[in-house]
Write an enzyme that holds these catalytic residues in place. Sequence first.
Site, mmCIF file in Angstrom:
data_model
loop_
_atom_site.group_PDB
_atom_site.id
_atom_site.type_symbol
_atom_site.label_atom_id
_atom_site.label_comp_id
_atom_site.label_asym_id
_atom_site.label_seq_id
_atom_site.Cartn_x
_atom_site.Cartn_y
_atom_site.Cartn_z
ATOM 1 N N HIS A 256 41.101 28.510 33.675
ATOM 2 C CA HIS A 256 39.697 28.968 33.682
ATOM 3 C C HIS A 256 39.211 29.377 32.286
ATOM 4 O O HIS A 256 38.015 29.593 32.093
ATOM 5 C CB HIS A 256 39.488 30.081 34.717
ATOM 6 C CG HIS A 256 39.946 31.450 34.299
ATOM 7 N ND1 HIS A 256 39.500 32.594 34.939
ATOM 8 C CD2 HIS A 256 40.803 31.866 33.330
ATOM 9 C CE1 HIS A 256 40.059 33.656 34.359
ATOM 10 N NE2 HIS A 256 40.841 33.237 33.400
ATOM 11 N N ASP A 257 40.127 29.486 31.334
ATOM 12 C CA ASP A 257 39.740 29.834 29.959
ATOM 13 C C ASP A 257 39.244 28.634 29.162
ATOM 14 O O ASP A 257 38.702 28.809 28.065
ATOM 15 C CB ASP A 257 40.940 30.422 29.195
ATOM 16 C CG ASP A 257 41.358 31.782 29.715
ATOM 17 O OD1 ASP A 257 40.480 32.547 30.160
ATOM 18 O OD2 ASP A 257 42.562 32.098 29.682
#
Length: 346
Positions: A256-257
């Site tokens: 998700h980064d």
Amino acid sequence: MGSTEDFDYSQVILQYSSGFLVSKVMFTACELGVFDLLLESGEPLSSDAIAARLGTSTTGMERLLDACVGLKLLAVELTQEGALYSNTDISNIYLTKSSPKSQYHIVMYYSSTVYLCWHYLADAVREGRNQYERAFGISSEDPFGAMYRSEEEMLKFMAGQNSVWSICGRGVLAAFDLSPFTQIYDLGGGGGALARECVSLYPNSTVTIYDLPKVVQVAKEQFVPPEEHQITFHEGDFFNDSIPEAELYILSKILHDWDDDKCRQLLAKVYKACKPGGGVLLIESLLNEDKSGPLETQLFSLNMLVQTEGKERTAEEYSKLLEAAGFGEIQVKRTGKIYDALLGRK
């Protein structure tokens, strides 16, 4: 639209408008040490006593305590001597530093870092990039260079992530039976809380935390005791350095980064390193397929905008990333909590 409906809608808008005030009350009470003091005192205290012990004004402290009562973070008892305040169960369990389930560190990270980035949410939406430059005057080109801009900030982030896994880790690790995997790499494993939950849940496993050298050093010094023999460390940058062979790779809140290209690049490296029959476990907060919720995940995705290069995704979007890297037999488990799990096999 009737007057009752008008009232209901206006109440919702007013509640949304003051949402950040609620956060700030909790942040401030944690920062000043209100909950820790009340736990240590072992008895209810007056606002004057709390203010004196914590070095604050009496008028400010009384208002803060009353707001905490309204939020059910404190209880108040009216006596002949005046109002006496004590912790509720929720603050004893989650907001005192000494509790095994303490969320104090993630609350403080939100207060000192996330809150400041969100001040520039409108700029993030306009520009489509993180806001470290505006919030802290540092380059936003390398999100983790910005997140780890000082040892103090890195320690704060790692402690915050550890506190999250202290209450969420076991549930996501038990979503699938991981007992067949004995050789596990936790990529970006940080302070090691998830690794410790893993070896506790699967005692026949060994977990290697793969993270940047400075992160590994802090993890060894601060978070993972040397007697924890089932946990080892590997220093490196998983985008630029090789990834050793293992049976299972855990990527918890890693993808998700990053944008889709970076995710595909990393998963391709993981697939190449993975032993045949092995797999990858993704731990992420999943959006509904139509992206209509959950609200927490929608807010997390905005936080990824102001802090990183990534976003939250649906199960289908993560599955496609796994398939593009070569993984098959993809299973999805929604835990009903904040974080969910996907397992792909080689």
